[in-house]
Design an enzyme around this catalytic site. Structure first.
Site, PDB file in Angstrom:
ATOM      1  N   ASP A 110      50.942  33.799  52.898  1.00 23.28           N
ATOM      2  CA  ASP A 110      50.485  35.024  52.233  1.00 23.28           C
ATOM      3  C   ASP A 110      49.836  35.908  53.291  1.00 23.28           C
ATOM      4  OD1 ASP A 110      49.399  36.916  50.540  1.00 23.28           O
ATOM      5  OD2 ASP A 110      48.287  35.529  49.290  1.00 23.28           O
ATOM      6  N   PHE A 160      51.713  37.140  42.210  1.00 22.08           N
ATOM      7  CA  PHE A 160      51.016  35.860  42.175  1.00 22.08           C
ATOM      8  C   PHE A 160      51.893  34.839  41.459  1.00 22.08           C
ATOM      9  CE2 PHE A 160      47.998  32.658  40.741  1.00 22.08           C
ATOM     10  CZ  PHE A 160      47.338  32.414  41.938  1.00 22.08           C
ATOM     11  N   VAL A 161      52.232  33.777  42.174  1.00 23.25           N
ATOM     12  CA  VAL A 161      53.138  32.774  41.613  1.00 23.25           C
ATOM     13  C   VAL A 161      52.440  31.419  41.466  1.00 23.25           C
ATOM     14  CG1 VAL A 161      55.301  33.836  42.397  1.00 23.25           C
ATOM     15  CG2 VAL A 161      54.054  32.322  43.947  1.00 23.25           C
TER      16      VAL A 161
END
Ligand code: IMP
Ligand code: MG
Length: 192
Positions: A110, A160-161
């Protein structure tokens, strides 16, 4: 729909981004590639707790050459949906990395802070080489380190996973697919 997964967990997903089948096929491909690239070398996989644990456990079985693995710990999301900006190292490795070829296995790349901090930590163990494998690579506008990723599972948008090791407030890690968490689940989340 897998019958052994709690319906509640699936209902919290806005959509499935990567199916279980696609996850498993990609892990198999990564395992084949890594097996070829590290043939004849002393390979150690280092997973990052806790999110990288699920990926590491599948990847180690997809790699057909002798190798060892260990886990180290880091945490950067203080429970919410955005990186806290601080990476806390919570566990060092125990396997000897001296002169070994280290492949760090992370669930998602990220901001890059976690992989940056972990690669600095592992360099202290004087390995022969350090490379990175990130199952997901998030297309974010800004990164804090330019760590090069040798192996990537999938590029994903900046959403957002959860699933396949990735959590929201420590839940959803056991989903076998990657899904986008419905914003209603974290609506009202306070900035801290
Ligand atoms: P970075 O340090 O910002 O690159 O963040 C990496 C860590 O943050 C990962 O190991 C995950 O634990 C967590 N993370 C980043 N993006 C997500 C996400 O979309 N869902 C769940 N956890 C995430
Ligand atoms: Mg997390």
């Amino acid at each position: 729909m897998p019958s052994n997964i709690s319906q509640n967990l699936l209902e919290d997903l806005e959509r499935i981004l990567i199916s279980e089948e696609d996850v498993q096929n990609r892990v198999r491909e990564l395992g084949e590639q890594i097996s070829k690239d590290y043939e004849g070398k002393e390979l150690v996989l280092v997973g990052i707790l806790r999110g990288g644990l699920v990926f590491l456990s599948d990847l180690t079985r997809a790699i057909k050459i002798p190798h060892s693995f260990d886990m180290c710990g880091a945490s950067s999301y203080a429970g919410g949906t955005s990186s806290s900006g601080r990476v806390q190292i919570t566990k060092d490795v125990e396997v000897n990395l001296h002169n070994k070829h280290v492949l760090i296995c992370e669930d998602i790349y990220d901001s890059g802070r976690t992989l940056g901090a972990i690669s600095e930590l592992l360099r202290l163990h004087k390995p022969a080489s350090i490379e990175m494998c990130a199952f997901l690579w998030k297309k974010v506008p800004e990164r804090y380190t330019d760590v090069e990723i040798k192996y990537k599972g999938f590029d994903i948008d900046d959403v957002f996973v959860v699933g396949y090791g990735l959590d929201y407030e420590e839940l959803y890690r056991n989903l076998p697919m990657i899904g986008v968490l419905s914003p209603r689940v974290y609506a009202g989340e306070s900035e801290s």
